[in-house]
Design an enzyme around this catalytic site. Structure first.
Site, PDB file in Angstrom:
ATOM      1  N   LYS A  27     -80.776 -13.191 -70.012  1.00 34.82           N
ATOM      2  CA  LYS A  27     -81.580 -14.238 -69.003  1.00 34.82           C
ATOM      3  C   LYS A  27     -82.075 -15.915 -69.006  1.00 34.82           C
ATOM      4  O   LYS A  27     -82.444 -16.403 -68.401  1.00 34.82           O
ATOM      5  CB  LYS A  27     -82.587 -14.061 -68.758  1.00 34.82           C
ATOM      6  CG  LYS A  27     -82.757 -12.256 -67.795  1.00 34.82           C
ATOM      7  CD  LYS A  27     -83.995 -11.870 -67.958  1.00 34.82           C
ATOM      8  CE  LYS A  27     -83.779 -10.298 -67.378  1.00 34.82           C
ATOM      9  NZ  LYS A  27     -85.361  -9.849 -66.594  1.00 34.82           N
ATOM     10  N   THR A  30     -78.376 -20.745 -68.820  1.00 34.03           N
ATOM     11  CA  THR A  30     -78.005 -22.294 -68.264  1.00 34.03           C
ATOM     12  C   THR A  30     -78.547 -23.192 -69.927  1.00 34.03           C
ATOM     13  O   THR A  30     -78.190 -22.115 -70.786  1.00 34.03           O
ATOM     14  CB  THR A  30     -79.398 -23.006 -67.661  1.00 34.03           C
ATOM     15  OG1 THR A  30     -80.934 -22.583 -67.954  1.00 34.03           O
ATOM     16  CG2 THR A  30     -79.728 -22.973 -66.128  1.00 34.03           C
ATOM     17  N   GLY A  57     -63.526 -29.848 -69.050  1.00 31.19           N
ATOM     18  CA  GLY A  57     -62.286 -31.059 -68.772  1.00 31.19           C
ATOM     19  C   GLY A  57     -62.367 -32.164 -68.226  1.00 31.19           C
ATOM     20  O   GLY A  57     -62.427 -33.665 -68.814  1.00 31.19           O
ATOM     21  N   SER A  58     -62.592 -32.240 -67.335  1.00 30.01           N
ATOM     22  CA  SER A  58     -62.396 -33.221 -66.135  1.00 30.01           C
ATOM     23  C   SER A  58     -63.822 -34.202 -66.272  1.00 30.01           C
ATOM     24  O   SER A  58     -63.719 -35.396 -65.971  1.00 30.01           O
ATOM     25  CB  SER A  58     -62.276 -32.868 -64.803  1.00 30.01           C
ATOM     26  OG  SER A  58     -61.280 -31.940 -64.405  1.00 30.01           O
ATOM     27  N   TRP A  90     -52.475 -35.960 -65.297  1.00 33.23           N
ATOM     28  CA  TRP A  90     -52.919 -34.980 -64.529  1.00 33.23           C
ATOM     29  C   TRP A  90     -54.081 -35.794 -63.925  1.00 33.23           C
ATOM     30  O   TRP A  90     -54.327 -36.558 -63.950  1.00 33.23           O
ATOM     31  CB  TRP A  90     -53.978 -34.198 -65.163  1.00 33.23           C
ATOM     32  CG  TRP A  90     -54.745 -32.809 -64.574  1.00 33.23           C
ATOM     33  CD1 TRP A  90     -55.959 -33.190 -64.628  1.00 33.23           C
ATOM     34  CD2 TRP A  90     -54.239 -31.836 -63.764  1.00 33.23           C
ATOM     35  NE1 TRP A  90     -56.168 -31.878 -63.677  1.00 33.23           N
ATOM     36  CE2 TRP A  90     -55.213 -31.106 -63.800  1.00 33.23           C
ATOM     37  CE3 TRP A  90     -52.961 -31.367 -63.789  1.00 33.23           C
ATOM     38  CZ2 TRP A  90     -55.096 -29.782 -63.047  1.00 33.23           C
ATOM     39  CZ3 TRP A  90     -52.904 -30.160 -63.442  1.00 33.23           C
ATOM     40  CH2 TRP A  90     -53.840 -29.185 -62.523  1.00 33.23           C
ATOM     41  N   HIS A 190     -56.037 -22.557 -71.535  1.00 32.57           N
ATOM     42  CA  HIS A 190     -55.785 -23.686 -72.423  1.00 32.57           C
ATOM     43  C   HIS A 190     -56.129 -22.552 -74.135  1.00 32.57           C
ATOM     44  O   HIS A 190     -56.478 -21.241 -74.210  1.00 32.57           O
ATOM     45  CB  HIS A 190     -56.929 -24.105 -72.750  1.00 32.57           C
ATOM     46  CG  HIS A 190     -56.522 -25.371 -70.907  1.00 32.57           C
ATOM     47  ND1 HIS A 190     -57.198 -26.766 -71.568  1.00 32.57           N
ATOM     48  CD2 HIS A 190     -56.001 -24.658 -70.031  1.00 32.57           C
ATOM     49  CE1 HIS A 190     -56.398 -27.055 -70.110  1.00 32.57           C
ATOM     50  NE2 HIS A 190     -56.149 -26.213 -69.611  1.00 32.57           N
ATOM     51  N   HIS A 217     -78.762 -35.975 -65.662  1.00 30.15           N
ATOM     52  CA  HIS A 217     -79.476 -36.825 -65.027  1.00 30.15           C
ATOM     53  C   HIS A 217     -79.933 -37.791 -64.941  1.00 30.15           C
ATOM     54  O   HIS A 217     -80.144 -38.920 -64.663  1.00 30.15           O
ATOM     55  CB  HIS A 217     -80.489 -35.486 -64.420  1.00 30.15           C
ATOM     56  CG  HIS A 217     -80.678 -34.621 -63.343  1.00 30.15           C
ATOM     57  ND1 HIS A 217     -80.338 -34.153 -62.847  1.00 30.15           N
ATOM     58  CD2 HIS A 217     -80.128 -33.364 -64.440  1.00 30.15           C
ATOM     59  CE1 HIS A 217     -79.973 -32.433 -62.985  1.00 30.15           C
ATOM     60  NE2 HIS A 217     -79.445 -32.136 -63.739  1.00 30.15           N
ATOM     61  N   ARG A 221     -84.185 -37.016 -72.381  1.00 29.48           N
ATOM     62  CA  ARG A 221     -84.786 -35.307 -72.798  1.00 29.48           C
ATOM     63  C   ARG A 221     -83.988 -35.444 -73.889  1.00 29.48           C
ATOM     64  O   ARG A 221     -83.021 -35.437 -73.821  1.00 29.48           O
ATOM     65  CB  ARG A 221     -84.530 -34.704 -71.935  1.00 29.48           C
ATOM     66  CG  ARG A 221     -86.112 -34.004 -71.637  1.00 29.48           C
ATOM     67  CD  ARG A 221     -85.324 -32.643 -70.187  1.00 29.48           C
ATOM     68  NE  ARG A 221     -86.634 -32.987 -69.114  1.00 29.48           N
ATOM     69  CZ  ARG A 221     -86.957 -31.897 -68.535  1.00 29.48           C
ATOM     70  NH1 ARG A 221     -86.216 -30.847 -68.520  1.00 29.48           N
ATOM     71  NH2 ARG A 221     -88.050 -31.919 -68.133  1.00 29.48           N
ATOM     72  N   ARG A 240     -73.867 -29.593 -67.529  1.00 29.60           N
ATOM     73  CA  ARG A 240     -74.373 -29.043 -68.038  1.00 29.60           C
ATOM     74  C   ARG A 240     -73.446 -28.058 -67.680  1.00 29.60           C
ATOM     75  O   ARG A 240     -72.994 -27.397 -66.540  1.00 29.60           O
ATOM     76  CB  ARG A 240     -75.512 -29.351 -67.653  1.00 29.60           C
ATOM     77  CG  ARG A 240     -76.332 -30.201 -68.587  1.00 29.60           C
ATOM     78  CD  ARG A 240     -78.025 -29.176 -68.275  1.00 29.60           C
ATOM     79  NE  ARG A 240     -78.112 -29.144 -66.834  1.00 29.60           N
ATOM     80  CZ  ARG A 240     -79.319 -28.976 -66.469  1.00 29.60           C
ATOM     81  NH1 ARG A 240     -80.313 -29.882 -66.854  1.00 29.60           N
ATOM     82  NH2 ARG A 240     -79.538 -28.998 -65.304  1.00 29.60           N
TER      83      ARG A 240
HETATM   84  C1  LIG Z   1     -54.047 -33.275 -69.607  1.00 22.41           C
HETATM   85  C2  LIG Z   1     -55.356 -32.648 -69.295  1.00 22.41           C
HETATM   86  N1  LIG Z   1     -56.356 -33.450 -68.521  1.00 22.41           N
HETATM   87  C3  LIG Z   1     -57.257 -32.824 -68.135  1.00 22.41           C
HETATM   88  C4  LIG Z   1     -57.458 -31.283 -67.311  1.00 22.41           C
HETATM   89  C5  LIG Z   1     -58.755 -31.125 -66.663  1.00 22.41           C
HETATM   90  O1  LIG Z   1     -59.770 -30.285 -67.311  1.00 22.41           O
HETATM   91  P1  LIG Z   1     -60.344 -28.976 -66.797  1.00 22.41           P
HETATM   92  O2  LIG Z   1     -59.858 -27.816 -65.767  1.00 22.41           O
HETATM   93  O3  LIG Z   1     -61.297 -28.420 -67.673  1.00 22.41           O
HETATM   94  O4  LIG Z   1     -61.265 -29.729 -66.052  1.00 22.41           O
HETATM   95  C6  LIG Z   1     -56.034 -30.254 -67.658  1.00 22.41           C
HETATM   96  C7  LIG Z   1     -56.373 -29.779 -66.851  1.00 22.41           C
HETATM   97  O5  LIG Z   1     -55.851 -28.746 -67.542  1.00 22.41           O
HETATM   98  C8  LIG Z   1     -55.799 -31.419 -68.147  1.00 22.41           C
HETATM   99  O6  LIG Z   1     -53.845 -30.222 -68.436  1.00 22.41           O
END
Ligand SMILES: Cc1ncc(COP(=O)(O)O)c(C=O)c1O
Length: 388
Positions: A27, A30, A57-58, A90, A190, A217, A221, A240
């Protein structure tokens, strides 16, 4: 069973799912001990000290640029500073640059690595250039050490988007450890997946603490020893990860080397089967690894021979009928996307000849993490070569 060659296959093992279920049963969903454990193991595996797990990744790309402009950062970037970015990119490699108030300058890529060469970087650098966003495409990379050294000499920050190239080793060092900030994605398809998730890696403690505050935030902490736990030292997001994702990623990390090697062997068998086939007539060219790279392949990108350029759409439709899924390489020449027009970004289309060629002639097919059967290999070969 009938033949299918999807872009994504099920990459989870029983052990991965067991680890996730254990966290659910505890449980404690997070961000907590599993995230910390994964960060530690990741840091040891990739031999890089400062690693912070995020929900994607973004988000890692977003934090890289928000750390670069942060007032807590020494020599931080200022509004309007210029950042080079390949046109073959991307969406969320690009938008964080703009969201942080910086100015993207699109540059072309090399046709061999799908990434900008040092020569392309040198040609495009001006006094205004303060950062470079470099993308290691689908397991490959350009001469990243030369680019890093060149950038360092000029006090230009390097952000290395390694979301597609986890596990590749360039000159005895993992990709994703070259940038001032480097980013990883654990999205479904991936090399290492947690369903969703990401990692940001940096080079020093002060950047690490900035990233840590931005992740949650703007809180202090685990950053300062203050007793007051509602102390906000910075602006912030909530990026997170869940501990469930960290548990899956931890389980996957244990067999990463095996998955990388199976993918590599599948790729080699597919390429060799195509080239040895009686029907082989140079229908396409393959993506070859940089000569200093031990690649961790993401997929199999193919560039159709110029004589078939105009037939690409028909050909891809045919592959769809054969149940072979395909998709563009990253997202093609990104300056053609409607979002670029919407946000009125400026560029000269003729500057991205190679990126456009990759969009016009390129596509990729998946690369399974389980050994491809001889029967499927034969079928895949026959279908892929069915173009006249
Ligand atoms: C080159 C590149 N950067 C960033 C990302 C973003 O990753 P995520 O999907 O984990 O946000 C991707 C996604 O495939 C990607 O190909």
């Amino acid at each position: 069973m009938s033949f299918k060659y999807p872009l994504l296959e099920d990459a989870f093992s029983k052990a991965d799912l067991k680890s996730a279920i254990k966290v659910i049963k505890s449980k404690r969903l997070t961000m907590s001990i599993k995230t910390k454990e994964f960060e530690k193991k990741f840091s040891k595996f990739f031999k890089t000290k400062y690693c912070l797990m995020l929900n994607s990744g973004s988000s890692a790309n977003l934090l890289a640029f928000f750390a670069l402009i942060n007032p807590l950062k020494k020599n931080n970037l200022k509004q309007g500073d210029e950042c080079l970015i390949p046109a073959l990119c991307w969406s969320t490699s690009l938008w964080p640059i703009i969201q942080a108030g910086l100015k993207p300058k699109f540059i072309d890529v090399d046709l061999k690595t799908f990434s900008p060469s040092i020569e392309i970087i040198k040609k495009n650098i001006t006094k205004k250039t303060k950062a470079i966003m470099l993308i290691n495409v689908l397991g490959n990379c350009s001469d990243i050490d030369k680019i890093r050294n060149f950038a360092r000499k000029r006090n230009i920050y390097l952000v290395e988007d390694n979301c597609e190239s986890l596990g590749s080793i360039y000159r005895n060092k993992y990709l994703g450890t070259y940038g001032d900030f480097s980013t990883f994605s654990f999205y479904y398809s991936h090399q290492l997946t947690a369903g969703e998730g990401g990692m940001i890696v940096c080079k020093n403690k002060s950047d690490y603490l900035i990233l840590k505050s931005l992740r949650a935030h703007g809180w202090d902490r685990e950053i300062s020893n203050k007793k007051n736990t509602f102390n906000f030292i910075n602006q912030g997001f909530n990026l997170r990860p869940l501990d469930i994702s960290a548990a899956i990623a931890l389980s996957q990390l244990k067999r990463l080397k095996k998955m990388v090697s199976v993918r590599k062997s599948n790729r080699d068998r597919i390429v060799s089967s195509l080239k040895k086939s009686k029907k082989w007539n140079n229908q396409f060219s393959f993506f070859e690894a940089n000569k200093f790279l031990s690649p961790s392949w993401f997929s199999i990108p193919l560039l159709l021979n110029k004589r078939f350029s105009k037939k690409k759409n028909l050909y891809l439709k045919k592959l769809e009928k054969y149940k072979i899924e395909t998709r563009p390489i990253i997202s093609g020449n990104f300056v053609n996307q409607p979002s670029i027009k919407l946000h009125k970004l400026k560029f000269k289309k003729k500057d991205f000849k190679n990126s456009q060629e990759i969009e016009d002639r390129g596509f990729f097919i998946g690369l399974p993490t389980k050994k491809i059967s001889n029967k499927d290999l034969k079928r895949l070969t026959t279908c892929l070569l069915d173009i006249k």
